[in-house]
Motif scaffolding. Structure first.
Motif, PDB file in Angstrom:
ATOM      1  N   LYS A  66       0.819  -1.215   0.000  1.00 43.08           N
ATOM      2  CA  LYS A  66       0.000   0.000   0.000  1.00 43.08           C
ATOM      3  C   LYS A  66       0.850   1.262   0.000  1.00 43.08           C
ATOM      4  CE  LYS A  66      -3.781   0.059   2.356  1.00 43.08           C
ATOM      5  NZ  LYS A  66      -4.772   0.084   3.465  1.00 43.08           N
ATOM      6  N   LEU A  67       0.484   2.210  -0.864  1.00 40.85           N
ATOM      7  CA  LEU A  67       1.132   3.512  -0.894  1.00 40.85           C
ATOM      8  C   LEU A  67       0.620   4.339   0.289  1.00 40.85           C
ATOM      9  CD1 LEU A  67       2.885   5.673  -2.328  1.00 40.85           C
ATOM     10  CD2 LEU A  67       0.838   6.301  -3.644  1.00 40.85           C
ATOM     11  N   VAL A  68       1.535   4.747   1.161  1.00 41.84           N
ATOM     12  CA  VAL A  68       1.129   5.510   2.352  1.00 41.84           C
ATOM     13  C   VAL A  68       1.537   6.982   2.264  1.00 41.84           C
ATOM     14  CG1 VAL A  68       1.074   3.517   3.879  1.00 41.84           C
ATOM     15  CG2 VAL A  68       3.218   4.768   3.587  1.00 41.84           C
ATOM     16  N   LYS A  69       2.472   7.313   1.348  1.00 40.78           N
ATOM     17  CA  LYS A  69       2.859   8.719   1.204  1.00 40.78           C
ATOM     18  C   LYS A  69       3.444   8.952  -0.184  1.00 40.78           C
ATOM     19  CE  LYS A  69       5.237  12.486   3.609  1.00 40.78           C
ATOM     20  NZ  LYS A  69       6.099  12.857   4.760  1.00 40.78           N
ATOM     21  N   LYS A  70       2.975  10.012  -0.831  1.00 42.52           N
ATOM     22  CA  LYS A  70       3.477  10.407  -2.149  1.00 42.52           C
ATOM     23  C   LYS A  70       3.920  11.863  -2.058  1.00 42.52           C
ATOM     24  CE  LYS A  70       2.020  10.781  -7.019  1.00 42.52           C
ATOM     25  NZ  LYS A  70       0.892  10.534  -7.969  1.00 42.52           N
ATOM     26  N   THR A  71       5.204  12.114  -2.346  1.00 45.76           N
ATOM     27  CA  THR A  71       5.757  13.456  -2.199  1.00 45.76           C
ATOM     28  C   THR A  71       6.401  13.901  -3.502  1.00 45.76           C
ATOM     29  OG1 THR A  71       6.260  12.955   0.130  1.00 45.76           O
ATOM     30  CG2 THR A  71       7.297  14.907  -0.830  1.00 45.76           C
ATOM     31  N   GLN A  72       5.942  15.004  -4.054  1.00 47.95           N
ATOM     32  CA  GLN A  72       6.535  15.548  -5.269  1.00 47.95           C
ATOM     33  C   GLN A  72       7.885  16.176  -4.923  1.00 47.95           C
ATOM     34  OE1 GLN A  72       4.431  14.974  -7.841  1.00 47.95           O
ATOM     35  NE2 GLN A  72       5.893  15.558  -9.430  1.00 47.95           N
ATOM     36  N   ILE A  73       8.959  15.764  -5.592  1.00 48.23           N
ATOM     37  CA  ILE A  73      10.287  16.282  -5.257  1.00 48.23           C
ATOM     38  C   ILE A  73      10.910  17.077  -6.397  1.00 48.23           C
ATOM     39  CG2 ILE A  73      10.744  14.499  -3.538  1.00 48.23           C
ATOM     40  CD1 ILE A  73      12.433  13.038  -5.630  1.00 48.23           C
ATOM     41  N   SER A  74      10.284  17.060  -7.569  1.00 48.99           N
ATOM     42  CA  SER A  74      10.728  17.871  -8.698  1.00 48.99           C
ATOM     43  C   SER A  74       9.523  17.991  -9.634  1.00 48.99           C
ATOM     44  CB  SER A  74      11.926  17.223  -9.409  1.00 48.99           C
ATOM     45  OG  SER A  74      11.518  16.198 -10.286  1.00 48.99           O
ATOM     46  N   PRO A  75       9.622  18.825 -10.667  1.00 48.84           N
ATOM     47  CA  PRO A  75       8.461  18.985 -11.562  1.00 48.84           C
ATOM     48  C   PRO A  75       7.940  17.675 -12.155  1.00 48.84           C
ATOM     49  CG  PRO A  75      10.056  20.720 -11.979  1.00 48.84           C
ATOM     50  CD  PRO A  75      10.708  19.761 -11.021  1.00 48.84           C
ATOM     51  N   ASN A  76       8.816  16.700 -12.355  1.00 49.29           N
ATOM     52  CA  ASN A  76       8.360  15.446 -12.969  1.00 49.29           C
ATOM     53  C   ASN A  76       8.809  14.199 -12.206  1.00 49.29           C
ATOM     54  OD1 ASN A  76      11.063  15.530 -13.551  1.00 49.29           O
ATOM     55  ND2 ASN A  76      10.848  15.151 -15.744  1.00 49.29           N
ATOM     56  N   ALA A  77       9.089  14.332 -10.918  1.00 48.53           N
ATOM     57  CA  ALA A  77       9.511  13.176 -10.118  1.00 48.53           C
ATOM     58  C   ALA A  77       8.866  13.226  -8.739  1.00 48.53           C
ATOM     59  CB  ALA A  77      11.028  13.126  -9.980  1.00 48.53           C
ATOM     60  N   ALA A  78       8.629  12.051  -8.179  1.00 50.08           N
ATOM     61  CA  ALA A  78       7.998  11.961  -6.861  1.00 50.08           C
ATOM     62  C   ALA A  78       8.612  10.817  -6.067  1.00 50.08           C
ATOM     63  CB  ALA A  78       6.491  11.762  -6.985  1.00 50.08           C
ATOM     64  N   ARG A  79       8.465  10.932  -4.768  1.00 44.73           N
ATOM     65  CA  ARG A  79       8.946   9.912  -3.838  1.00 44.73           C
ATOM     66  C   ARG A  79       7.730   9.158  -3.319  1.00 44.73           C
ATOM     67  NH1 ARG A  79      13.921  11.333   0.037  1.00 44.73           N
ATOM     68  NH2 ARG A  79      14.110   9.388   1.239  1.00 44.73           N
ATOM     69  N   PHE A  80       7.755   7.824  -3.455  1.00 44.78           N
ATOM     70  CA  PHE A  80       6.626   6.976  -3.078  1.00 44.78           C
ATOM     71  C   PHE A  80       7.022   6.087  -1.901  1.00 44.78           C
ATOM     72  CE2 PHE A  80       6.109   8.152  -7.449  1.00 44.78           C
ATOM     73  CZ  PHE A  80       4.745   8.280  -7.668  1.00 44.78           C
ATOM     74  N   LYS A  81       6.275   6.181  -0.811  1.00 46.29           N
ATOM     75  CA  LYS A  81       6.545   5.366   0.368  1.00 46.29           C
ATOM     76  C   LYS A  81       5.463   4.294   0.504  1.00 46.29           C
ATOM     77  CE  LYS A  81       7.361   5.636   5.378  1.00 46.29           C
ATOM     78  NZ  LYS A  81       7.469   6.567   6.558  1.00 46.29           N
ATOM     79  N   PHE A  82       5.885   3.026   0.550  1.00 43.73           N
ATOM     80  CA  PHE A  82       4.961   1.898   0.627  1.00 43.73           C
ATOM     81  C   PHE A  82       5.123   1.167   1.961  1.00 43.73           C
ATOM     82  CE2 PHE A  82       5.762   2.674  -3.839  1.00 43.73           C
ATOM     83  CZ  PHE A  82       4.491   2.611  -4.399  1.00 43.73           C
ATOM     84  N   ALA A  83       4.011   0.800   2.563  1.00 43.84           N
ATOM     85  CA  ALA A  83       4.042   0.092   3.837  1.00 43.84           C
ATOM     86  C   ALA A  83       4.263  -1.398   3.612  1.00 43.84           C
ATOM     87  CB  ALA A  83       2.736   0.308   4.592  1.00 43.84           C
ATOM     88  N   LEU A  84       5.061  -2.004   4.481  1.00 43.91           N
ATOM     89  CA  LEU A  84       5.221  -3.452   4.500  1.00 43.91           C
ATOM     90  C   LEU A  84       4.164  -4.054   5.426  1.00 43.91           C
ATOM     91  CD1 LEU A  84       9.131  -3.640   4.618  1.00 43.91           C
ATOM     92  CD2 LEU A  84       7.619  -3.901   2.640  1.00 43.91           C
ATOM     93  N   PRO A  85       3.979  -5.372   5.415  1.00 44.08           N
ATOM     94  CA  PRO A  85       2.865  -5.982   6.162  1.00 44.08           C
ATOM     95  C   PRO A  85       2.802  -5.616   7.648  1.00 44.08           C
ATOM     96  CG  PRO A  85       3.813  -7.581   4.677  1.00 44.08           C
ATOM     97  CD  PRO A  85       4.695  -6.374   4.608  1.00 44.08           C
ATOM     98  N   THR A  86       3.957  -5.484   8.308  1.00 43.89           N
ATOM     99  CA  THR A  86       3.969  -5.121   9.726  1.00 43.89           C
ATOM    100  C   THR A  86       5.035  -4.048   9.948  1.00 43.89           C
ATOM    101  OG1 THR A  86       5.699  -6.621  10.548  1.00 43.89           O
ATOM    102  CG2 THR A  86       3.479  -7.555  10.240  1.00 43.89           C
TER     103      THR A  86
END
Length: 296
Positions: A66-86
């Motif tokens: 599951k994607l828990v956080k999406k952060t735009q870091i440049s005009p065409n790039a983003a940082r995606f944080k995904f949760a692990l099961p625990t």
């Protein structure tokens, strides 16, 4: 009742052992010894599990995270944080390897691409991807449309590159755009391990300053570990005040900012195909053999 580490106890029924055929003729002291050996084995297994937790990846089947956080870091790039099961789970990705991601393009067709997380297994409970989203990129469309709460299908580990601390004296890294991600994973693993004495020299090419992905982290590594990590940025469109390289990565830049050819060094490259081809030509002209090079 036997005491185990980490506030655990183990109860072993002596009557059960006595009922086993091999134990019926054992003297009491030998029976107690057998029980003690079992306890030692279980303790060792538990310690091993604590030190070597099983990763969440499956090399044969896709698993969703599951994607828990999406952060735009440049005009065409983003940082995606995904949760692990625990919160205590690890991804289970060896340094140098990557993952295969599955999504849908703008036409609804299935598409798969390889990505390298910027996190390590020391990051517990989550993993992160930095993704550059190109206007006509098929997988870029999938990431562009992703919202927090959505799931991403992932399979792995995969990849041809393997790394062990100290396997070379020095690494030269040549990256362009989103090709920084496999380099960043390696840089982190090296500089965050005080036992790894490998020196790392990075040449990173982009169009503008805003396109330099993970710049803050790279600058911090360079300032914190000045004797172990060096970064040289190259821009096609630099600002007025700029002390890095200008244009495309040249043979002279590689000669000045990468370790010289030697059996105990390796040059890694990752970028757009035209860049990789040009860098390969430069490296050959400078005397780097095929054994000294690797292309992600």
């Amino acid at each position: 009742m036997l005491e185990l580490p980490f506030n655990m106890t183990l109860s072993i029924p002596t009557l059960y052992f006595k009922s086993l055929p091999f134990a019926q003729n054992l003297e009491p002291e030998f029976l107690n010894g057998a029980i003690a050996l079992v306890a030692v084995g279980l303790t060792a297994a538990y310690i091993y599990y604590r030190k070597n937790p099983k990763g969440c990846l499956d090399p044969k089947n896709f698993k969703e995270f599951k994607l828990v956080k999406k952060t735009q870091i440049s005009p065409n790039a983003a940082r995606f944080k995904f949760a692990l099961p625990t919160p205590k789970s690890i991804l289970g990705l060896p340094v140098g390897k990557n993952i295969l991601v599955r999504g849908r393009d703008s036409q609804g067709e299935e598409v798969m691409r390889s990505y390298t997380p910027i996190t390590l297994d020391s990051d517990i409970g989550y993993f992160e991807l930095v993704v550059k989203m190109y206007p006509n990129g098929k997988m870029s469309h999938h990431f562009r449309q992703m919202k927090e709460g959505d799931n991403l299908a992932v399979k792995g580990p995969k990849g041809r590159f393997s790394y062990k601390p100290g396997q070379v004296r020095a690494l030269g890294m040549i990256a362009g755009g989103s090709g920084i991600t496999p380099m960043f994973q390696l840089i982190r693993a090296i500089v965050e391990n005080p036992k790894d004495k490998t020196k790392v020299y990075l040449i990173y090419a982009n169009v503008t300053v805003d396109d330099i992905l993970l710049k803050e982290e790279l600058d911090r590594f360079a300032n914190t570990f000045p004797h172990r990590f060096h970064v040289y940025n190259v821009l096609n469109k630099p600002p007025n005040e700029w002390n890095g390289g200008v244009g495309y990565i040249s043979k002279e830049m590689i000669e000045s900012h990468c370790p010289a050819p030697s059996p105990d060094i390796q040059i890694l490259r990752c970028g757009p195909p035209p860049m990789n081809k040009a860098i390969g030509t430069h490296l050959a002209a400078l005397g780097y053999t095929s054994n000294m090079q690797f292309e992600f």
